[in-house]
Design an enzyme around this catalytic site. Structure first.
Site, PDB file in Angstrom:
ATOM      1  N   GLY A  96       0.824  -1.204   0.000  1.00 40.55           N
ATOM      2  CA  GLY A  96       0.000   0.000   0.000  1.00 40.55           C
ATOM      3  C   GLY A  96       0.855   1.249   0.000  1.00 40.55           C
ATOM      4  O   GLY A  96       1.924   1.276   0.617  1.00 40.55           O
ATOM      5  N   ARG A 159       0.754  -5.024  -6.237  1.00 38.85           N
ATOM      6  CA  ARG A 159       0.767  -6.363  -5.642  1.00 38.85           C
ATOM      7  C   ARG A 159       1.362  -7.306  -6.681  1.00 38.85           C
ATOM      8  O   ARG A 159       1.061  -7.210  -7.869  1.00 38.85           O
ATOM      9  CB  ARG A 159      -0.649  -6.827  -5.310  1.00 38.85           C
ATOM     10  N   ASP A 190       5.134  -5.053   6.259  1.00 41.27           N
ATOM     11  CA  ASP A 190       5.807  -6.276   6.704  1.00 41.27           C
ATOM     12  C   ASP A 190       5.802  -7.362   5.627  1.00 41.27           C
ATOM     13  O   ASP A 190       6.763  -8.123   5.504  1.00 41.27           O
ATOM     14  CB  ASP A 190       5.198  -6.796   8.010  1.00 41.27           C
ATOM     15  N   GLY A 191       4.745  -7.441   4.810  1.00 40.98           N
ATOM     16  CA  GLY A 191       4.714  -8.438   3.730  1.00 40.98           C
ATOM     17  C   GLY A 191       5.801  -8.175   2.705  1.00 40.98           C
ATOM     18  O   GLY A 191       6.500  -9.101   2.271  1.00 40.98           O
ATOM     19  N   SER A 192       5.976  -6.913   2.337  1.00 38.86           N
ATOM     20  CA  SER A 192       7.004  -6.538   1.365  1.00 38.86           C
ATOM     21  C   SER A 192       8.397  -6.828   1.906  1.00 38.86           C
ATOM     22  O   SER A 192       9.274  -7.323   1.182  1.00 38.86           O
ATOM     23  CB  SER A 192       6.879  -5.048   1.031  1.00 38.86           C
ATOM     24  N   ILE A 236       0.583   3.458   6.579  1.00 37.90           N
ATOM     25  CA  ILE A 236      -0.157   4.468   7.343  1.00 37.90           C
ATOM     26  C   ILE A 236      -0.701   3.904   8.649  1.00 37.90           C
ATOM     27  O   ILE A 236      -1.041   4.655   9.553  1.00 37.90           O
ATOM     28  CB  ILE A 236      -1.308   5.083   6.513  1.00 37.90           C
ATOM     29  N   ASP A 237      -0.774   2.574   8.766  1.00 39.29           N
ATOM     30  CA  ASP A 237      -1.370   1.954   9.962  1.00 39.29           C
ATOM     31  C   ASP A 237      -0.450   1.961  11.176  1.00 39.29           C
ATOM     32  O   ASP A 237      -0.898   1.703  12.287  1.00 39.29           O
ATOM     33  CB  ASP A 237      -1.769   0.504   9.671  1.00 39.29           C
TER      34      ASP A 237
END
Length: 851
Positions: A96, A159, A190-192, A236-237
């Site tokens: 994102g 993605r 964290d996924g990236s 942003i989270d």
């Protein structure tokens, strides 16, 4: 050896020239370097200063020692310029998008080029890494111009399913090896970052397969034998464990608060209840900080589900607020909010509950992707820039044994943490929540998150006592110039004090009002709605207490004041010192007091940040963005902008870093006419490139002779025929406006912490039926120092203060000035001696010393 010979010759020339002008003392009108704070001088100048002060200028032993120090200092500082020669760095943004990503990309590109490395954009995230071709393009200095103020990510994000398969990673490795890229900076969530670590761990096998397939040569495989990975967290989270703030979080809070402030006005007009849903499927940070920043009645977050009877509690809370005279209710809901059984709590559920039980006119607003949009805040621009610089250094200093790391923020310090340790703790949070171990999940989120939650619970869920008997009497006042966030600090202080069972007084017009008896007792509703209001509702003046000690002492007795919370700038600090001195004559002044720094100048000793400085910084940035747009449109135009700050160059420096200025003139870093001329020549060269605009900031008191008019006239004269100049004095607009989320949240937490300290100190000072506090630690400044909020006695800070110029002798942000200059393409030295070292998140979380 060549460099050593050069520095030796240069050093000996300096000795000869300094001997020829050596005098016993400075002549009138000269500035002696011995009277200047050490922080203002570069390391080489400090060595020369020691040379000047040598008793025996012909002592070859002493000169030999200093000569060796000179060579080592120069070699160390020049090392950064050659660190990247022969190396290549690729930068990509993934997952994102988040505001501030462009600032990080810009910093990686420019600092990478500064070190001598080649830097490549990878467009469209991991998909671009797999597809190769034009998706991987070499970056130039000009290609990142005008990126700083743009939201989202200019190089794109996508993605990518292909990268999840080994075949996709094999193709990505092939594309990197063919371009000689062995350093990868990944900006994402964290996924990236997990994907990047997998890529790195497989690297050797991928190279082996490519070589067997004949796609790369043995020589190419040897040159690309290992891959360095550094991650920057863009989300942003703020859901990544190991960092206090992720890139984009502060900007998202700006968008949310802008909407909350707008909704508040219509809600008050119609006596409505508004339910606002913000992003945060797995993390409640945005919802939590928003609730603190707007004084919400309730917040629902996934980490801490409400008790089983939450419906009753919520309705009672809303009705009590209305009974106290409030015309609105604000409820904040994170999109991932759940109850203790894991069942989702939706904004519609809450609306229906309020309408059914209370009959209130209720509206729902789901903010959605507006939170990702818009211009990045000053905080995110500076954070992205600092993290980008640190990422380049971490990549170029990496070895095959260095684990993939993530650059994060702890307090105001950049730190490096092992990437997979952070990812694992982030996954542990999700696991703990899945197993309904919510207390554990809260602890894993970190100290900052827990502090926010504790303050929220106190302000929103604890009923103020109705008893007419009070524990203690505490007064609150504002001193100095107004600063956005002062009202939020007063609100927090008053309400926490009332919750503790204290009688709370407010003092109007600072120490002058304290002397005149402009004091009143206040209740809970008095400070309602103050969080988002700028300026000072109590009124504030620069008057110091010393000349009014007699009247102040009389009023302390009259109103039975047992503790004093002083919210203000340098005058609040010096006023505190005067109160300590006055204790010798007036026993009435022997009460605990705490100073909460609040000034746009950010010049209070004992604190790295002051309430109000972030709001001023964003105001300056917004103005600079518009000015840069104007300059870019007209071409070949340079703007000179004067900022506030007194002698403190914080605003000019940080705004310069956030706005992409070409220069920032400040008092702490003396400059001469030669420096001004060099800046003009730099801009002349810049006008020959595709970037035909300039931005120069000047702190209002950086130099009494080189005024804004002088610099404007100099630039106008020297730029004739090449560029024209304009000037802009921002003035008091920097003190106005609605406080930013950072200032609201910071002020709220500072007020709460100050009152907790006050309660303890008053109890400690209770003797023979009265309060008597005469120890140094009973008069303190509450400040943010590196990674924590700490109380420091005002008397201990005297030695760290330059009273003539009203600034601390040491200021942390001065170390960021080389970054500003490097990003503006100046050939300067970058001090790499204080770059972050690798720490471990497990030890960090448990409070042990970093390793």
């Amino acid at each position: 050896m060549h460099n050593e010979e050069f520095h030796l010759k240069f050093f000996m020339c300096m000795i000869q020239s300094r001997r020829s002008i050596r005098t016993p003392q400075s002549t009138e009108g000269e500035v002696s370097t011995s009277s200047m704070p050490m922080q203002k001088l570069p390391p080489e100048t400090n060595i020369l200063k020691r040379l000047d002060n040598m008793d025996d200028p012909d002592s070859m032993d002493g000169i030999s020692i200093l000569r060796n120090e000179w060579i080592m200092t120069h070699e160390e500082h020049h090392a950064a310029k050659t660190l990247g020669i022969g190396k290549a760095i690729a930068v990509l943004t993934s997952g994102g998008d988040a505001q501030g990503m462009n600032a990080a990309v810009r910093a990686v590109v420019r600092v990478g080029i500064f070190t001598g490395a080649r830097v490549f954009f990878v467009h469209e995230g991991y998909q671009g890494l797999v597809d190769g071709g034009d998706h991987i393009r070499e970056a130039t200095w000009e290609s990142v111009s005008m990126m700083l103020q743009l939201g989202g990510t200019v190089i794109g994000s996508a993605r990518c399913k292909d990268f999840r398969d080994r075949e996709g990673r094999l193709q990505a490795a092939h594309n990197l090896v063919k371009r000689g890229i062995t350093n990868l900076c990944v900006i994402g969530g964290d996924g990236s970052l997990t994907g990047a670590d997998t890529f790195r761990s497989e690297w050797s096998d991928l190279l082996s397969d490519l070589q067997k397939a004949g796609k790369i040569t043995e020589e190419e495989a040897r040159k690309s034998s290992y891959l360095n990975i550094v991650g920057l967290v863009g989300s942003i989270d703020n859901d990544f464990c190991g960092t206090d703030m992720t890139i984009g979080t502060d900007s998202a809070l700006h968008r949310i608060i802008e909407i909350v402030d707008a909704i508040t006005t219509t809600a008050q007009s119609h006596q409505r209840t508004f339910v606002l849903e913000v992003m945060g499927r797995h993390c409640g940070y945005l919802a939590l900080v928003t609730s603190l920043s707007c004084g919400a009645d309730w917040v629902f977050i996934p980490e801490c589900p409400p008790d089983d009877d939450w419906e009753e509690h919520l309705c009672r809370r809303l009705s009590e607020t209305r009974t106290r005279g409030s015309r609105l209710n604000i409820i904040i809901v994170a999109e991932g909010a759940i109850d203790k059984n894991g069942k989702p709590i939706t904004s519609e559920d809450i609306k229906n509950l309020v309408v059914k039980r209370l009959g209130y006119d209720t509206r729902v607003t789901v903010l959605g992707h507006v939170q990702r949009g818009g211009t990045p805040s000053a905080f995110d621009r500076i954070l992205g820039s600092r993290m980008g610089v640190e990422a380049v250094m971490a990549l170029l200093e990496g070895t095959p044994e260095t684990p993939a790391c993530v650059v994060s923020l702890s307090g105001n310090q950049a730190v490096r943490l092992p990437l997979m340790e952070c990812v694992q703790v982030t996954k542990d949070v999700t696991k703990a929540m899945g197993e309904k171990k919510f207390d554990e999940a809260m602890k894993l989120r970190g100290r900052s998150f827990m502090n926010n939650w504790e303050v929220y619970k106190l302000l929103a869920h604890v009923r103020p006592p109705v008893s007419k008997t009070f524990n203690h009497t505490v007064a609150v006042m504002n001193v100095g110039a107004p600063a956005a966030g002062m009202n939020a600090a007063v609100r927090s202080t008053v309400r926490i004090g009332l919750i503790q069972g204290n009688r709370m007084l407010v003092v109007h017009d600072g120490f002058e009002g304290l002397a005149k008896g402009q004091i009143e007792e206040v209740a809970w509703s008095y400070v309602g709605g103050w969080t988002g209001q700028g300026g000072s509702k109590l009124g504030t003046k620069r008057t110091l207490p010393k000349k009014n000690f007699e009247q102040i002492s009389a009023n302390i007795t009259k109103f039975n004041i047992q503790g004093l919370v002083i919210i203000g700038g340098f005058e609040a600090y010096t006023g505190g010192l005067e109160l300590m001195e006055g204790r010798k004559q007036y026993d009435e002044l022997c009460i605990p007091f705490v100073v909460i720094p609040a000034t746009v100048s950010n010049n209070v000793p004992g604190s790295d940040f002051s309430i109000g400085a972030d709001t001023a910084l964003n105001t300056i940035c917004t103005t600079c963005d518009r000015i840069k747009q104007s300059a870019a449109g007209t071409k070949r135009r340079v703007f000179i902008i004067e900022t506030m700050g007194g002698y403190c160059g914080y605003l000019a420096t940080m705004a310069g870093l956030a706005a992409g200025a070409d220069a920032a003139y400040i008092f702490e870093e003396p400059f001469t006419i030669r420096d001004l001329q060099a800046n003009v020549e730099h801009l002349v060269q810049k006008m020959k490139t595709t970037v035909k605009r300039g931005l120069v900031l000047r702190n209002e008191k950086c130099n009494e002779n080189y005024t804004t008019d002088f610099i404007f006239n100099l630039y106008s004269e020297e730029g004739k025929g090449i560029f024209d100049s304009r000037k802009n004095v921002l003035g008091h607009m920097q003190q106005g406006g609605s406080p930013t989320p950072f200032d609201r949240n910071f002020a709220t937490k500072m007020g709460a912490k100050a009152m907790n300290w006050m309660s303890v100190k008053i109890k400690e000072s209770y003797r023979n039926g009265r309060i008597f506090a005469n120890t140094p630690d009973s008069g303190c400044v509450l400040g943010m120092r590196k990674r924590a909020l700490v109380f420091q006695p005002v008397t201990e800070l005297k030695d760290h203060t330059d009273f003539e110029h009203r600034i601390p002798k040491e200021q942390w942000w001065l170390k960021l000035r080389p970054i500003l200059k490097i990003l503006a393409k100046y050939e300067i030295d970058l001090d790499t001696s204080e770059h972050a070292h690798l720490e471990h998140i497990n030890r960090k979380r448990s409070g042990e010393a970093p390793v």
